[in-house]
Scaffold this motif. Sequence first.
Motif, PDB file in Angstrom:
ATOM      1  N   VAL A 520       0.704  -1.367   0.125  1.00 18.45           N
ATOM      2  CA  VAL A 520       0.117   0.210   0.034  1.00 18.45           C
ATOM      3  C   VAL A 520       0.922   1.156  -0.085  1.00 18.45           C
ATOM      4  O   VAL A 520       1.721   1.219   1.079  1.00 18.45           O
ATOM      5  N   HIS A 522       1.340   5.626   0.635  1.00 19.41           N
ATOM      6  CA  HIS A 522       1.281   6.676   0.989  1.00 19.41           C
ATOM      7  C   HIS A 522       1.739   7.893  -0.184  1.00 19.41           C
ATOM      8  O   HIS A 522       3.243   7.947   0.000  1.00 19.41           O
ATOM      9  N   ASP A 549      -4.156   0.948  -3.427  1.00 20.36           N
ATOM     10  CA  ASP A 549      -3.904   2.586  -2.724  1.00 20.36           C
ATOM     11  C   ASP A 549      -4.963   2.831  -1.648  1.00 20.36           C
ATOM     12  O   ASP A 549      -6.127   2.126  -1.901  1.00 20.36           O
ATOM     13  N   PRO A 550      -4.738   3.013  -0.634  1.00 19.91           N
ATOM     14  CA  PRO A 550      -5.854   3.252   0.060  1.00 19.91           C
ATOM     15  C   PRO A 550      -7.044   4.130  -0.017  1.00 19.91           C
ATOM     16  O   PRO A 550      -7.250   4.677  -1.341  1.00 19.91           O
ATOM     17  N   SER A 557      -4.968  12.505  -0.443  1.00 19.11           N
ATOM     18  CA  SER A 557      -3.648  11.095  -0.245  1.00 19.11           C
ATOM     19  C   SER A 557      -3.320  12.400   1.241  1.00 19.11           C
ATOM     20  O   SER A 557      -3.935  13.594   1.745  1.00 19.11           O
ATOM     21  N   CYS A 560       0.852  13.390   6.453  1.00 22.17           N
ATOM     22  CA  CYS A 560       1.576  12.145   7.977  1.00 22.17           C
ATOM     23  C   CYS A 560       1.226  12.718   9.184  1.00 22.17           C
ATOM     24  O   CYS A 560       1.763  12.679  10.034  1.00 22.17           O
ATOM     25  N   ARG A 582      -3.578   7.760   9.940  1.00 22.23           N
ATOM     26  CA  ARG A 582      -3.327   7.822   8.540  1.00 22.23           C
ATOM     27  C   ARG A 582      -3.161   6.581   8.858  1.00 22.23           C
ATOM     28  O   ARG A 582      -3.168   5.707   7.389  1.00 22.23           O
ATOM     29  N   LEU A 586      -3.670   3.334   6.754  1.00 22.20           N
ATOM     30  CA  LEU A 586      -2.917   2.377   5.488  1.00 22.20           C
ATOM     31  C   LEU A 586      -3.039   0.844   6.003  1.00 22.20           C
ATOM     32  O   LEU A 586      -3.363  -0.269   5.148  1.00 22.20           O
ATOM     33  N   THR A 589      -5.775  -2.137   5.052  1.00 19.02           N
ATOM     34  CA  THR A 589      -6.328  -2.105   3.193  1.00 19.02           C
ATOM     35  C   THR A 589      -5.669  -3.432   3.358  1.00 19.02           C
ATOM     36  O   THR A 589      -5.695  -4.759   2.346  1.00 19.02           O
ATOM     37  N   VAL A 594       3.933  -0.813   3.887  1.00 19.18           N
ATOM     38  CA  VAL A 594       3.202   0.252   3.644  1.00 19.18           C
ATOM     39  C   VAL A 594       4.320   1.170   3.681  1.00 19.18           C
ATOM     40  O   VAL A 594       5.871   0.472   3.573  1.00 19.18           O
TER      41      VAL A 594
END
Length: 643
Positions: A520, A522, A549-550, A557, A560, A582, A586, A589, A594
């Motif tokens: 996934v 970010h 993708d998340p 997006s 963070c 976030r 993530l 998913t 990540v």
Amino acid sequence: MNNALTAHALSLVFRYAEPESFSMLERVLFAVLIVLSLGGFFWRFSSVLRDILTARKDPDFRLAPIGKRIWDFFWEVLCQAKVIRERPLPGLAHAFVFWGFLAFAVVSLNHFAAGFGLSFLSPASWIGSFYFWFAAIFALLVGVSIAGLFIRRFFVRPIWLGRKVSYESGFIALLIFALMATYLAAFAVPAASFAARGLWWAHALCILIFLPLIPHTKHLHLVLSPITVFLSRGEFSRIPPLAGDEDFGLVTGKDVTQLVALQAYSCVECGRCTEHCPASNTGKVLNPKEIILGVRSYLNDLGPHAEEPLLGKYNSQEAAFQCTTCGACEYQCPVGIEHLPVIIGLRRGAVNTGAWEDDYGTKLFLALERNGNALGMSATERDKFIKKQELPIFDGSQEYCLWLGCMGAFDPQGREIIASFAKVMNYLGTSFGVLKKERCTGDPVRRLGNDLIFQQLAEQNLEIMKQQKVTRIVTICPHCVRTIAKDWKDYGASPEVEHHSEFMARFQDKLPKSSGPDIVYHDPCYLGRYRGSYDQPREVLARSGRVIDPPRARERSFCCGAGGGLAFLGEEAGNARVSHVRAKELAATGASIVGAACPFCNTMFRDALAATSDAPPQLLDIAQIAAQSISNATKSSNGVQNA
């Protein structure tokens, strides 16, 4: 014969009914009402216009390139592309209202001209008949759309629209609906009837009442937002340079520029910025919409020449320093408001005048002044890392200068990313070297508003670049990319710079291809929204596994939480941490890895992912994933050869 008569009768009935003549008394009354309506509009609008025009000029504003401005105007204003793209259903409803106003421009002009016997569009002519029916289609669309928007605002009431119900907005919505209803009803009555005359007057009164209300409400954006979009700074989140030694940022009304004033008055209060703001989403004080409305309230109350502080009654200092500068607000805004220059302007004013007092901020500034890096570590630690990894020193002969940055030089995980990326570059056969001396690009202080330290860092680095004859830079940090490529230009010509994801994407065909686990990805704010690099990191990751993708990805997006210098300002306020929100998204998913593309994101997610579960997904930078694929491919190749 009967059919012809029936068709003729229907055409007479279902034709737009416009009275053929008006009495002298009606004309005089109509003229008085027009004067009163226009007078009411200009009485309020003149003060708004005066505030904008008499505000301080923007020192860096340039009309060129005019072609881009025309395209942005066409795409964002006429096509309503951003309005529709970011909120499809309500956006389309808003678009129909806007297009309806454009379609009704000719109808309204003809309507007013008819009141004085000067009608230029006859319902009996084929041109007039076609246009009146064309406008009728839009009247129907506008009526349905404005009813839907009314229900959404007053009954559904999404929280980002605001807790306070605007009854003025409701009244204007009813006026617009009545405007459409009276127009459509005129197709169902004879032109010579009393009903037609009544509908004509009702339609005219709706316009005359609506006009003076515009400058008093958020509907002022109907007049100003097309200008705001056309006169934007021309670049996403551009921080304007200070105009001389007496410019400290946005301190008082005297510091508000024409663009800031124009944008403040253009706010439509839709709350899209609030909806996507990571600070607002995690219970912090910051609300980007309220920042802009605070500036507008200041201008309404005190004007652009007042000396009262902008931070205090009208805007919160705490809110201004909670911004991660992710740019989600600015990206989402449908009327061209550029929030970040305003927020950073407020920070500048607080920092450069000494009004901001923060222990973490002071520690950061001292670390950058004394040690040249945000972590406050000795340069000898960087030297030890370079020696341990046997990184070549840049001497001008190599193709690339590998910029380490603060995180790559001093942070343990950042160093792992650098080591992995160096392995990738060696595998690709690219010559590179690192600088003997390197200071922070100044990204944290640039975003926190300390222009003095930023200038020192930028000028020192530019001098080093010049001495070492650096022409091409590659770095693992999107923040460094942005600062070198854009912000350093205020102090000299900077070398060409690219992110390591962009570099690896150009050579992706040479990287090993394998069917690995789900990854996934970010999107870092400073690589995505700031630079527009969305596909390159995904292309690199796709060489090592299946990229997913998340829910919030690419332009949408979720930050963070590290940007804007916040990575160095201690514990977050609010009911949740941005990084933890976030990280949960993530992890949800189900991906086993990540994929990150920014050392700051890596730092923020390190603990956040660990808090999501007992078995969180593995956190790796795209360079680490690529390097691991290279190692696996090399082992496999060696195994085949040995066999």
